[in-house]
Design an enzyme around this catalytic site. Structure first.
Site, PDB file in Angstrom:
ATOM      1  N   GLU A   1      -1.210   9.780  -4.938  1.00 44.87           N
ATOM      2  CA  GLU A   1      -2.448  10.510  -4.627  1.00 44.87           C
ATOM      3  C   GLU A   1      -2.745  11.542  -5.711  1.00 44.87           C
ATOM      4  O   GLU A   1      -1.957  12.454  -5.966  1.00 44.87           O
ATOM      5  CB  GLU A   1      -2.325  11.170  -3.258  1.00 44.87           C
ATOM      6  CG  GLU A   1      -2.389  10.137  -2.147  1.00 44.87           C
ATOM      7  CD  GLU A   1      -2.157  10.706  -0.761  1.00 44.87           C
ATOM      8  OE1 GLU A   1      -2.632  10.086   0.209  1.00 44.87           O
ATOM      9  OE2 GLU A   1      -1.506  11.755  -0.652  1.00 44.87           O
TER      10      GLU A   1
ATOM     11  N   THR B   1       9.685   1.804   1.351  1.00 46.43           N
ATOM     12  CA  THR B   1       8.653   2.810   1.324  1.00 46.43           C
ATOM     13  C   THR B   1       7.320   2.212   1.723  1.00 46.43           C
ATOM     14  O   THR B   1       7.131   1.021   1.562  1.00 46.43           O
ATOM     15  CB  THR B   1       8.537   3.447  -0.071  1.00 46.43           C
ATOM     16  OG1 THR B   1       7.527   4.445  -0.030  1.00 46.43           O
ATOM     17  CG2 THR B   1       8.168   2.442  -1.113  1.00 46.43           C
TER      18      THR B   1
ATOM     19  N   LYS C   1       0.863  -1.172   0.000  1.00 47.83           N
ATOM     20  CA  LYS C   1       0.000   0.000   0.000  1.00 47.83           C
ATOM     21  C   LYS C   1       0.899   1.220   0.000  1.00 47.83           C
ATOM     22  O   LYS C   1       2.026   1.194   0.501  1.00 47.83           O
ATOM     23  CB  LYS C   1      -0.956   0.024   1.185  1.00 47.83           C
ATOM     24  CG  LYS C   1      -0.343   0.216   2.569  1.00 47.83           C
ATOM     25  CD  LYS C   1       0.017   1.623   2.967  1.00 47.83           C
ATOM     26  CE  LYS C   1      -1.116   2.601   2.735  1.00 47.83           C
ATOM     27  NZ  LYS C   1      -0.627   4.024   2.994  1.00 47.83           N
TER      28      LYS C   1
ATOM     29  N   ASN D   1      -4.925  15.702   0.368  1.00 50.28           N
ATOM     30  CA  ASN D   1      -4.124  15.981   1.541  1.00 50.28           C
ATOM     31  C   ASN D   1      -4.597  17.207   2.327  1.00 50.28           C
ATOM     32  O   ASN D   1      -4.364  17.301   3.529  1.00 50.28           O
ATOM     33  CB  ASN D   1      -2.651  16.129   1.130  1.00 50.28           C
ATOM     34  CG  ASN D   1      -2.059  14.784   0.783  1.00 50.28           C
ATOM     35  OD1 ASN D   1      -1.775  13.981   1.658  1.00 50.28           O
ATOM     36  ND2 ASN D   1      -1.924  14.510  -0.505  1.00 50.28           N
TER      37      ASN D   1
END
Length: 385
Positions: free
Chosen positions: A257, A178, A167, A380
């Site tokens: 994202e 990461t 993920k 975000n």
């Protein structure tokens, strides 16, 4: 559907951290097996990282439990108490030592686990899970991911396999590996050898992806080897691990994202691999390069700027540098408006390649990232509210 390699089983459920999707994943072997891990170097590392690093000191583990949507970071001693409660509870269910259980957490920083829900969730875990779906496990660890990330490869010369889940879509600039990635194989290998092999693979794959230059507090990459399929050629195993981890790396970069375009940056003819990776990361991390890719603008001047930022690399001479978009050289060769229009059309695709030759040596590196969109800002800006 992708199944876990032989010797591994999983339990996936919702324990109430997320509203309506799975948020609690346990994957276990029948016993402690060779395992290895690489973790964030963040000075704000969470208890999951600290505990798992300690538990992997002997390069063996039996199970990993992953909590999604709650990072359990920056909660002081209470956060460690919660993480140890989680680890101890899982160990009790499987009849193993707590030191054989790893933990990974991902999500909002500064919020404690809803420990009552965690304890109740552990109580519902069967002592011998029978699910073998890697796809379901991958879905259970998602946060803002848009799709589960699963990859598999067969190991040449036999029936052994490598399967990985991951993920990660934001807060990704690895300083080790990461996000969260867990890789499984049924090949037989010594723990020390597996650790050295996995570190090499991580450096070539997960350490070569960046979404937004931000290193997570919870980065975890772990590999388990059940040995159920017997011994294999070590080079073949490393090649399969490379294949799986590279596939997951590209999935992470492409699912950044708000991302719409995967960016692949190749730097060759460098002084050494470290220089090649440093320059490539400077390019893929540049907001100006990212926005140019998003706008399908072949503005090679932004790439030149990103190379030039590497001011400590004094052997880089702009007169020896070559910049390409795709297969087209844009510097030092001059291109006309017709070629610019063709490149702009090329940059509307799902993947954009930028290729730099430095002229300082013969080393090379490839890194992956994504464009910067208004979607990233919105995700975000509204993450906890």
């Amino acid at each position: 559907m992708t199944s876990l390699p032989s010797g591994f089983r999983c339990h996936v459920s919702n324990i109430g951290i997320k509203d309506d999707t799975d948020d609690f994943v346990i994957i276990t072997a029948d016993r402690a097996v060779p395992a290895a891990g690489v973790f964030t170097r963040s000075r704000f590392s969470g208890p999951s990282v600290v505990i798992s690093r300690q538990h992997l000191a002997d390069h063996r583990a039996q199970a990993i439990v992953i909590v999604s949507k709650n990072a359990n970071v920056a909660n002081g001693p209470a956060g460690y108490d919660d993480a140890n409660t989680l680890v101890g509870g899982v160990a009790a269910r499987f009849g193993c030592e707590p030191t054989d259980v790893l933990v990974a957490s991902t999500g909002v920083i500064g919020r404690r686990y809803p420990i009552d829900r965690v304890v109740a969730g552990i109580a519902a875990v069967p002592s011998q899970p029978n699910d073998t779906s890697a796809d379901r496990a991958a879905g259970g660890i998602m946060t803002t991911d848009t799709l589960p990330k699963v990859a598999e490869a067969s190991i040449a010369g036999g029936s052994a396999r490598v399967v990985g889940i991951a993920k990660g879509v934001g807060m990704i600039e690895p300083d080790m590996a990461t996000m969260i990635a867990v890789v499984f194989t049924d090949a037989e290998i010594d723990g020390d050898q597996l650790d050295a092999m996995f570190r090499r693979v991580v450096d070539r794959t997960f350490n070569c992806v960046s979404i937004d230059t931000d290193t997570s507090t919870s980065d975890t990459a772990v590999v388990f080897a059940s040995g159920a399929a017997g011994s294999v050629d070590s080079d073949a195993l490393e090649a399969a691990l490379d294949q799986v981890c590279l596939a997951l790396t590209k999935m992470i970069a492409g699912d950044g994202e708000g991302a719409e375009t995967l960016i692949e940056v190749t730097v060759d003819l460098a002084h050494d691999e470290a220089q090649a990776k440093r320059v490539a990361k400077s390019i893929v991390n540049s907001p100006l390069v990212k926005t140019a890719v998003h706008g399908a603008d072949p503005n090679w001047g932004r790439v030149a700027m990103a190379i030039g930022k590497c001011s400590d690399d004094t052997d880089i001479d702009q007169d020896r540098v070559v910049i390409r978009f795709g297969d087209t050289e844009v510097y030092p060769r001059q291109i006309d408006d017709k070629e610019l229009a063709r490149l702009s059309k090329y940059m509307t695709g799902d993947e954009v390649s930028i290729h730099i030759s430095l002229g300082t040596g013969d080393a090379a590196a490839i890194v992956w990232g994504c464009d910067l969109t208004d979607g990233y800002v919105r995700i975000n800006a509204d993450y906890t509210t």
